[in-house]
Scaffold this active site. Structure first.
Site, PDB file in Angstrom:
ATOM      1  N   ASP A  83      54.124  -4.439 -30.365  1.00  0.00           N
ATOM      2  CA  ASP A  83      52.900  -5.059 -29.853  1.00  0.00           C
ATOM      3  C   ASP A  83      52.046  -5.494 -31.061  1.00  0.00           C
ATOM      4  OD1 ASP A  83      50.974  -5.831 -28.013  1.00  0.00           O
ATOM      5  OD2 ASP A  83      50.155  -3.805 -27.760  1.00  0.00           O
ATOM      6  N   HIS A 189      40.920  -6.483 -25.019  1.00  0.00           N
ATOM      7  CA  HIS A 189      41.566  -5.171 -25.135  1.00  0.00           C
ATOM      8  C   HIS A 189      40.541  -4.079 -24.857  1.00  0.00           C
ATOM      9  CE1 HIS A 189      44.373  -7.577 -27.788  1.00  0.00           C
ATOM     10  NE2 HIS A 189      45.165  -7.075 -26.874  1.00  0.00           N
ATOM     11  N   GLY A 190      41.042  -2.889 -24.563  1.00  0.00           N
ATOM     12  CA  GLY A 190      40.146  -1.753 -24.397  1.00  0.00           C
ATOM     13  C   GLY A 190      39.617  -1.617 -22.977  1.00  0.00           C
ATOM     14  N   SER A 226      44.713  -4.248 -18.090  1.00  0.00           N
ATOM     15  CA  SER A 226      44.481  -3.050 -17.290  1.00  0.00           C
ATOM     16  C   SER A 226      43.471  -3.398 -16.211  1.00  0.00           C
ATOM     17  CB  SER A 226      43.939  -1.914 -18.160  1.00  0.00           C
ATOM     18  OG  SER A 226      45.006  -1.248 -18.805  1.00  0.00           O
ATOM     19  N   ASN A 266      50.536  -6.693 -20.085  1.00  0.00           N
ATOM     20  CA  ASN A 266      50.291  -5.540 -20.947  1.00  0.00           C
ATOM     21  C   ASN A 266      49.267  -4.593 -20.311  1.00  0.00           C
ATOM     22  OD1 ASN A 266      51.890  -6.957 -22.690  1.00  0.00           O
ATOM     23  ND2 ASN A 266      50.424  -6.968 -24.377  1.00  0.00           N
ATOM     24  N   THR A 269      45.150   0.714 -21.272  1.00  0.00           N
ATOM     25  CA  THR A 269      43.934   1.473 -20.949  1.00  0.00           C
ATOM     26  C   THR A 269      44.066   2.305 -19.667  1.00  0.00           C
ATOM     27  OG1 THR A 269      42.501  -0.054 -22.136  1.00  0.00           O
ATOM     28  CG2 THR A 269      41.489   1.207 -20.364  1.00  0.00           C
TER      29      THR A 269
HETATM   30 ZN   LIG Z   1      47.160  -7.317 -26.915  1.00  0.00          ZN
END
Ligand SMILES: [Zn+2]
Length: 342
Positions: A83, A189-190, A226, A266, A269
């Protein structure tokens, strides 16, 4: 079954009109959770490791855990994916270690933070494609920048400032020869993706449809996908955590993407939150507990349930035995027959 190329999983997903979850791992319990979910739902699976995960496991622990997964779950096609590779060197070391797929994220410079220009991105991505395809290994590239920082990667910038441009995406795919393209459509992200349930203004699913119309044969990848379900936030906070209210990418939006060329999704989280909530619950309810298994088992179980749900929602469930693995040597031969000519 030996590990297979991610390209094969995504080609099959395209034929079947479904998506495949790519779940990040850092340790044994996460690998076990994914593999059990794959077995229970009969799903092909992408296991992915960030640079942080590779350094956390010293590479060798990760490698041997994945070998154990192929031994113990011979009926499940597994692709092992790097990744957010930050440089051709990172991708090279992943391929040498046995990854069957790598992401060269040339949308950012090697520091993983500074946005890179288009020509840099084309150059480093093409370099990785030449190296990887010679070994039958799949390559994912990224165009545009995602917001947020997780695990040391990602851009701080407003995610809307650098959405993927559909015409540039066509040029990028032609010049690099990548197998899969990560698109920037407003996700981050996150945990902290959106401050309220996202609308089409901030989560620009329409962009995926535009890109898919221009690149109908390129597998698209959604990062930062997520769903950050309320109940996972609630469990953490109920047992002493401090997660600020947040909103992720609704599963129905991902399903809309899958109808328009998204083949890899993907998810990290949600799994982190599920495990953390389970650990907090045990340690809060039984403060006298100090056997690791007392909280790692429920944590693993909680992650398995999230992964199973995603496998069903993305449509990969039931497809593990649809096809025979193609050896990487055969994949390499096929790439050689149809070289990138631009
Ligand atoms: Zn990514």
């Amino acid at each position: 079954m030996p590990m297979v190329s991610m390209r094969q999983l995504l080609d099959e997903a395209a034929k079947g009109g479904y998506g495949v979850g790519a779940f990040n791992v850092n340790n044994m319990e996460q690998i076990q959770a994914i593999m059990e979910a794959a077995r229970e739902t009969q799903s092909p699976v992408i296991v992915q490791a960030s640079r942080g995960a590779r350094s956390y496991t010293n590479d060798r622990f990760l490698y041997h855990l994945m070998m154990a997964a192929t031994e113990l779950y011979p009926e499940i096609p597994i692709a092992l994916h790097q990744d957010h590779g930050n440089s051709p060197d990172t991708c090279k070391s992943a391929i040498e270690m046995g990854f069957t797929s790598v992401m060269m994220d040339g949308s950012l410079m090697a520091d993983g933070k500074t946005p890179a220009d288009f020509e840099y991105n084309v150059r480093v991505t093409r370099e990785v494609v030449d190296m990887a395809h010679a070994r039958g290994v799949t390559v994912e590239g990224e165009l545009g920048c995602l917001g947020g920082i997780e695990d040391g990667h990602g851009s701080d910038a407003d995610p809307l400032a650098h959405l993927t441009d559909p015409d540039q995406a066509v040029e990028f795919v032609e010049r690099t020869g990548i197998d899969a393209l990560a698109v920037a459509i407003g996700t981050s992200h996150g945990a902290y993706k959106f401050t309220k349930k996202p609308t089409g203004e901030v989560l620009v699913m329409e962009r995926i449809e535009q890109i898919n119309r221009k690149l109908p044969h390129t597998h698209l990848v959604m990062h930062g996908s997520s769903s950050v379900p309320q109940e996972l936030q609630d469990v953490i906070n109920k047992y002493g955590g401090k997660i600020k209210q947040t909103y992720g990418v609704p599963v129905e939006e991902i399903q809309r993407g899958i109808k328009h060329g998204v083949r890899k999704i993907n998810v990290d989280t949600d799994n982190r939150m599920a495990m953390t909530g389970a650990v907090r619950k045990v340690l809060t309810e039984k403060p006298e507990e100090f056997d690791l298994r007392a909280y790692m088992k429920p944590a693993r179980e909680a992650m398995k349930e999230v992964v199973k749900a995603r496998m069903i929602q993305f449509g990969q469930a039931g497809h593990a035995s649809d096809y025979k693995p193609i050896p990487l040597e055969e994949m390499a031969r096929r790439y050689k027959e149809t070289p990138v000519t631009v």
